[in-house]
Design a protein around this motif. Structure first.
Motif, short mmCIF file in Angstrom:
data_model
loop_
_atom_site.label_atom_id
_atom_site.label_comp_id
_atom_site.label_asym_id
_atom_site.label_seq_id
_atom_site.Cartn_x
_atom_site.Cartn_y
_atom_site.Cartn_z
N PHE A 156 69.84 -24.56 127.73
CA PHE A 156 70.98 -25.70 127.72
C PHE A 156 70.82 -26.88 126.40
CE2 PHE A 156 72.05 -23.22 131.71
CZ PHE A 156 73.48 -23.15 131.91
N GLY A 157 69.32 -27.15 126.62
CA GLY A 157 68.82 -28.17 125.36
C GLY A 157 68.72 -27.38 124.55
N VAL A 158 68.66 -25.80 123.66
CA VAL A 158 68.49 -25.69 122.98
C VAL A 158 69.96 -25.10 121.98
CG1 VAL A 158 67.98 -23.05 121.93
CG2 VAL A 158 66.28 -23.90 123.51
N LEU A 358 61.13 -8.38 109.32
CA LEU A 358 61.26 -9.08 110.53
C LEU A 358 62.44 -9.74 110.65
CD1 LEU A 358 57.18 -9.80 110.43
CD2 LEU A 358 58.01 -8.28 111.95
N CYS A 359 62.68 -10.16 111.84
CA CYS A 359 63.82 -10.77 112.49
C CYS A 359 63.57 -12.53 112.16
CB CYS A 359 64.42 -10.13 113.91
SG CYS A 359 65.53 -10.97 114.49
N CYS A 360 64.66 -12.59 112.00
CA CYS A 360 64.52 -14.32 111.78
C CYS A 360 64.45 -14.99 113.39
CB CYS A 360 66.46 -15.08 110.82
SG CYS A 360 67.28 -14.60 111.98
N GLY A 361 64.77 -14.09 114.38
CA GLY A 361 64.85 -14.58 115.71
C GLY A 361 66.16 -14.93 116.30
N SER A 362 66.81 -14.84 115.38
CA SER A 362 68.79 -15.32 116.05
C SER A 362 68.89 -14.09 117.10
CB SER A 362 69.84 -15.36 115.26
OG SER A 362 70.96 -15.06 115.54
N ALA A 363 69.24 -12.97 117.04
CA ALA A 363 69.49 -11.82 117.00
C ALA A 363 70.87 -12.52 118.74
CB ALA A 363 68.32 -11.50 118.20
N THR A 365 72.34 -14.10 121.40
CA THR A 365 71.99 -15.39 122.11
C THR A 365 70.29 -15.32 122.67
OG1 THR A 365 71.73 -13.47 124.08
CG2 THR A 365 73.88 -14.90 123.31
N TYR A 366 69.80 -14.44 121.63
CA TYR A 366 67.90 -14.51 121.93
C TYR A 366 67.53 -15.79 121.55
CZ TYR A 366 63.54 -12.71 121.34
OH TYR A 366 62.05 -12.18 121.56
N ASN A 367 68.16 -16.68 120.14
CA ASN A 367 67.65 -17.70 120.52
C ASN A 367 67.82 -19.02 121.30
OD1 ASN A 367 70.16 -17.97 119.37
ND2 ASN A 367 69.60 -18.66 117.66
N ILE A 368 68.45 -18.83 122.39
CA ILE A 368 68.50 -19.06 123.56
C ILE A 368 67.82 -19.26 124.62
CG2 ILE A 368 70.85 -20.00 125.49
CD1 ILE A 368 72.72 -19.69 122.61
N LEU A 369 67.96 -17.80 124.88
CA LEU A 369 66.94 -17.16 125.93
C LEU A 369 65.87 -16.83 124.98
CD1 LEU A 369 70.05 -14.15 127.26
CD2 LEU A 369 69.51 -16.66 127.87
N ILE A 401 72.76 -17.30 110.19
CA ILE A 401 73.11 -18.57 109.15
C ILE A 401 72.39 -19.89 109.68
CG2 ILE A 401 75.12 -19.25 107.65
CD1 ILE A 401 76.81 -17.02 107.27
N THR A 402 73.47 -19.13 111.02
CA THR A 402 73.00 -21.00 112.04
C THR A 402 71.64 -20.37 112.92
OG1 THR A 402 75.32 -19.76 113.51
CG2 THR A 402 73.46 -21.10 114.64
N GLN A 403 71.10 -20.11 112.47
CA GLN A 403 69.21 -19.84 112.90
C GLN A 403 68.93 -19.89 111.88
OE1 GLN A 403 67.73 -19.46 115.48
NE2 GLN A 403 65.65 -18.42 115.00
N ILE A 404 69.09 -19.69 110.74
CA ILE A 404 67.96 -19.96 109.09
C ILE A 404 68.00 -21.30 108.56
CG2 ILE A 404 66.80 -19.97 106.80
CD1 ILE A 404 67.34 -16.70 107.32
N ALA A 405 69.70 -21.78 109.22
CA ALA A 405 69.86 -23.16 108.02
C ALA A 405 69.00 -24.74 109.35
CB ALA A 405 71.36 -23.70 108.92
#
Length: 432
Positions: A156-158, A358-363, A365-369, A401-405
């Motif tokens: 939730f903080g993320v 290699l993935c940016c890590g967004s995926a 809901t991955y960057n939240i979970l 876009i959201t992740q890298i920004a």
């Protein structure tokens, strides 16, 4: 890989499909070299090969998922880099999808994990709810740091950190309607409005509509469209995902009957991978199998469709673009050249960052979970992008876009925003 499923087990079509996939794996380990979680963590069980062993053991023995299996499957980004690397053609995507369904059906997650996933599934796929949640995030943002220090509440903080400070106004591009061709008509397409994208960056579809109509393509935004189902599909909530798929199939087939469609144009590559898979997802539904396959055949990423229109060469812009190929674009849809060819023809200098696979890590809901792993992948991705010394970053997925920004000051845009500008559209606001 040798398997030992019983005839009774193989009577389940999901198990039968997974068994065929498992038998293709030859344990070669090529997948470990290109798996983001293995490269980051160095744990065999966090590689595709390791997860395949876990899934095989779970399914073959007909047992419920346990905490170990769930931990390692949850760490999978579904980036599908392994499928690009695999010399044996192992269909890892559908295997891990089945594993997630099995987890959802047989494993009871801890309370806070269940709550987090329920909130995401009830919010992100619904634009109005998502917009309301982002407005409410302004009130919660001062507590983000505290929430991230409490492990059960960290997601939730993320979410509060990821929420944009300024929310764009709702755009007409997200409303149902027909946008007639400006030039002599040469085609008719439907455009996926999407769920999170029209709330976070409505200018992406607005640019798409402007560009296509100038090129002589009529664009229809059909009434009744819903989320493609990708977000819940990757959480194992298959019933919710299939219901979304059926609704969209009905809507798009209705448009085909009204005036025909040359394509269903999709501007979020994560959605495109899922919609192109509707035929597989609904293969067991006698009422929708054929219809879903027809829809999947029409689905096109916007750059994939634009590549068929012979866009004119443009003058050099004097701008260098680092092209980030979203995993769902290069691994999921196997589209690698079209976006870069279009950008070069539009007058941009295009550079490929190192470790582009290699993935940016967004995926989704991955960057939240999985914020810790996601953060490491983002830092690695941003470092490689910035090393190309670009003026801009272009990509084809709102999640990227959201992740890298959040990790760089370099402006990042959707590829179609740059193409619209280069071919007579307005300059993107982020560049002004």
């Amino acid at each position: 890989m040798q398997t030992n499923f019983t005839a009774e087990q193989l009577a389940d079509p999901h198990v039968a499909t997974s068994e065929k996939i498992l038998r293709k794996c030859v344990h070669c380990g090529f997948c470990t070299a290109t798996c983001p979680t293995y490269v980051t963590l160095g744990n065999e069980l966090d590689s595709p090969r390791g997860r395949i062993y876990l899934i095989k053991d779970m399914l073959e023995n007909g047992r419920a998922a346990d905490a170990e299996v769930v931990t390692h499957i949850d760490r999978c980004l579904s980036c599908l880099s392994c499928t690009t690397t695999c010399p044996s053609g192992v269909d890892y995507m559908h295997l891990v999808d089945h594993a997630r369904m099995h987890i959802e059906e047989t494993y009871k997650r801890p309370f806070w994990d269940r709550l987090t996933r329920a909130v995401l599934a009830a919010t992100l796929p619904y634009p109005n709810r998502f917009r309301l949640a982002l407005k409410a995030a302004k009130l919660g943002r001062p507590f983000a740091g505290l929430l991230k220090r409490l492990k059960p509440l960290e997601p939730f903080g993320v979410m509060l950190d990821l929420a944009p400070r300024v929310l764009p106004k709702a755009s007409d591009s997200a409303k149902p309607g027909t946008h007639p061709a400006v030039a002599p008509r040469r085609g008719r397409v439907a455009i996926l409005s999407g769920c999170a994208q029209p709330v976070l960056k409505p200018e992406i579809n607005a640019a798409t509509i402007r560009l296509l109509t100038r090129l002589g393509v009529e664009v229809v935004a059909p009434a009744g469209e819903v989320c493609c189902g990708s977000l819940v599909h990757h959480m194992g909530r298959e019933a919710q995902a299939l219901e979304a798929a059926r609704r969209n199939v009905d809507v798009w087939l209705g448009e085909i009957e009204k005036g025909g469609l040359d394509a269903i144009v999709i501007t979020a590559s994560g959605c495109g991978t899922t919609i192109k898979d509707y035929g597989f997802m609904l293969r067991l539904d006698p009422a929708y199998a054929e219809k879903a396959a027809r829809v999947s055949a029409l689905a096109k990423d916007v750059t994939e469709y634009l590549a068929t229109l012979d866009l004119p060469q443009q003058e050099a812009k004097g701008l260098t673009v680092a092209y980030h190929s979203a995993c769902s674009m290069q691994h999921g849809q196997k589209i690698t050249m079209a976006p870069k060819v279009l950008l070069k023809a539009a007058g941009f200098v295009v550079r490929d960052p190192a470790e582009g696979h290699l993935c940016c890590g967004s995926a989704g809901t991955y960057n939240i979970l999985q914020p810790e792993i996601s953060g490491k992948l983002k830092a690695r991705k941003v470092k490689n992008i910035e090393a190309t010394k670009p003026d801009l970053i272009a990509t084809g997925n709102i999640g990227c876009i959201t992740q890298i920004a959040t990790g760089t000051q370099i402006p990042i845009l959707h590829t179609v925003e740059l193409l619209d500008w280069a071919h007579g559209g307005p300059k993107p606001a982020v560049l002004s």
